[in-house]
Write a protein that holds these residues in place. Structure first.
Motif, PDB file in Angstrom:
ATOM      1  N   GLU A  33     -70.963  -8.724  27.350  1.00  0.00           N
ATOM      2  CA  GLU A  33     -70.782  -9.503  28.584  1.00  0.00           C
ATOM      3  C   GLU A  33     -71.928  -9.238  29.560  1.00  0.00           C
ATOM      4  O   GLU A  33     -72.470  -8.136  29.616  1.00  0.00           O
ATOM      5  CB  GLU A  33     -69.485  -9.090  29.301  1.00  0.00           C
ATOM      6  CG  GLU A  33     -68.262  -9.845  28.892  1.00  0.00           C
ATOM      7  CD  GLU A  33     -67.148  -9.725  29.935  1.00  0.00           C
ATOM      8  OE1 GLU A  33     -66.748 -10.755  30.473  1.00  0.00           O
ATOM      9  OE2 GLU A  33     -66.692  -8.592  30.206  1.00  0.00           O
ATOM     10  N   THR A 209     -71.984 -14.230  32.039  1.00  0.00           N
ATOM     11  CA  THR A 209     -70.854 -14.806  31.311  1.00  0.00           C
ATOM     12  C   THR A 209     -69.605 -14.804  32.197  1.00  0.00           C
ATOM     13  O   THR A 209     -68.683 -15.577  31.988  1.00  0.00           O
ATOM     14  CB  THR A 209     -70.555 -13.993  30.033  1.00  0.00           C
ATOM     15  OG1 THR A 209     -70.416 -12.606  30.386  1.00  0.00           O
ATOM     16  CG2 THR A 209     -71.701 -14.118  29.027  1.00  0.00           C
ATOM     17  N   ARG A 210     -69.619 -13.910  33.222  1.00  0.00           N
ATOM     18  CA  ARG A 210     -68.479 -13.836  34.141  1.00  0.00           C
ATOM     19  C   ARG A 210     -68.995 -13.403  35.505  1.00  0.00           C
ATOM     20  O   ARG A 210     -69.952 -12.633  35.595  1.00  0.00           O
ATOM     21  CB  ARG A 210     -67.443 -12.829  33.610  1.00  0.00           C
ATOM     22  CG  ARG A 210     -66.120 -12.807  34.363  1.00  0.00           C
ATOM     23  CD  ARG A 210     -64.990 -12.255  33.478  1.00  0.00           C
ATOM     24  NE  ARG A 210     -65.338 -10.967  32.913  1.00  0.00           N
ATOM     25  CZ  ARG A 210     -64.919  -9.793  33.410  1.00  0.00           C
ATOM     26  NH1 ARG A 210     -64.144  -9.748  34.471  1.00  0.00           N
ATOM     27  NH2 ARG A 210     -65.261  -8.662  32.827  1.00  0.00           N
ATOM     28  N   GLY A 223     -64.253 -15.389  37.414  1.00  0.00           N
ATOM     29  CA  GLY A 223     -64.182 -16.429  36.398  1.00  0.00           C
ATOM     30  C   GLY A 223     -65.546 -16.662  35.800  1.00  0.00           C
ATOM     31  O   GLY A 223     -66.486 -15.893  36.029  1.00  0.00           O
ATOM     32  N   THR A 224     -65.673 -17.719  35.003  1.00  0.00           N
ATOM     33  CA  THR A 224     -66.973 -18.082  34.456  1.00  0.00           C
ATOM     34  C   THR A 224     -67.845 -18.593  35.610  1.00  0.00           C
ATOM     35  O   THR A 224     -67.315 -18.983  36.660  1.00  0.00           O
ATOM     36  CB  THR A 224     -66.834 -19.200  33.414  1.00  0.00           C
ATOM     37  OG1 THR A 224     -66.344 -20.375  34.083  1.00  0.00           O
ATOM     38  CG2 THR A 224     -65.886 -18.802  32.291  1.00  0.00           C
ATOM     39  N   GLU A 227     -66.633 -21.883  36.818  1.00  0.00           N
ATOM     40  CA  GLU A 227     -65.430 -21.831  37.659  1.00  0.00           C
ATOM     41  C   GLU A 227     -65.755 -21.337  39.064  1.00  0.00           C
ATOM     42  O   GLU A 227     -65.358 -21.943  40.059  1.00  0.00           O
ATOM     43  CB  GLU A 227     -64.379 -20.912  37.009  1.00  0.00           C
ATOM     44  CG  GLU A 227     -63.760 -21.497  35.751  1.00  0.00           C
ATOM     45  CD  GLU A 227     -63.025 -20.457  34.908  1.00  0.00           C
ATOM     46  OE1 GLU A 227     -62.247 -20.881  34.045  1.00  0.00           O
ATOM     47  OE2 GLU A 227     -63.235 -19.236  35.105  1.00  0.00           O
TER      48      GLU A 227
END
Length: 244
Positions: A33, A209-210, A223-224, A227
């Motif tokens: 991540e 990625t987040r 969130g992503t 988002e």
């Protein structure tokens, strides 16, 4: 990206006297991540990041790194830190050592590599960050962007499982920011697990990625990138994104 959890953060709290900086943070960081931590100044982002390798000792809560509770008194935190690379705002290079020696220092001192292996590794990593011609120069002769690239190479020399970046571009002149972000993009592309406290929203949007949005010592939204940037829910996040 697989789902193996590298860092599991449970109910993290940090207070300096009566001043509560982190108020009950729970989240995980999985292998591969790239987690961008964003939010207004003073919201606890850097304290959160520095807690992940106990540079800042949390007041309460638990941090499990690859299943081991690093807050346990029995843990040798220096041993754990060998697997958690850290890149600071201000580079923290040793001015009395050449670039090559800066990168060699930790692997040799900790018995991870012979001097020759560490020297070879330093050159390979300097090639990776585009600075192999600077190996025998002194930190003071380099630009801020070059020094930060050396700091990244130095952290990579220990072959860490995760890299923590604490606002790595905030001390740089604007024209040097891109060269450091480019290295970080390539690390992300290669699958390095990264947690990045940053004001660079384009990086957070394109590479993470987040995204974790911190506000007032809590993760107010996560969130992503699509988002968080495309469909923010909280008014505080909407107003923050308008300003940046």
């Amino acid at each position: 990206m697989n789902n193996k959890v590298l860092i599991d953060i449970k109910h993290l709290r940090k207070a300096f006297g009566d001043h509560v900086v982190l108020r009950d943070i729970s989240t995980t960081i999985s292998e591969g991540e790239v987690v961008a931590v964003i939010g207004p100044s003073g919201c606890g982002k850097s304290t959160f990041l520095r807690s992940l390798n106990l540079l800042e000792k949390p007041t309460s809560g638990r941090i499990l790194f690859e299943g081991t509770d690093i807050m346990s008194p029995e843990i040798n935190i220096n041993k754990m830190r060998e697997r958690i690379g850290m890149v600071f705002q201000q580079f923290n290079l040793f001015p009395n050592m050449t670039i090559r020696r800066n990168i060699m220092l930790a692997p040799v001192t900790l018995g991870k590599m012979s001097k020759q292996e560490a020297s070879d590794t330093a050159i390979r990593l300097l090639q990776r960050v585009g600075l192999e011609d600077k190996a025998d120069e002194w930190p003071d002769s380099l630009s801020g962007g070059q020094r930060q690239r050396v700091a990244i190479a130095r952290a990579l020399a220990m072959n860490p499982d995760v890299m923590l970046f604490d606002e790595p571009t905030s001390a740089l002149d604007p024209e040097m920011v891109g060269e450091v972000l480019q290295i970080m993009r390539s690390l992300a592309h290669e699958g390095m697990t990264m947690v990045v406290v940053t004001h660079e929203m384009t990086f957070a949007r394109d590479v993470a990625t987040r995204v974790l949005f911190f506000n007032g010592g809590v993760i107010e939204e996560e969130g992503t990138p699509a988002e968080v940037f495309g469909q923010p829910k909280s008014e505080r996040l909407k107003s923050f994104l308008k300003k940046v």
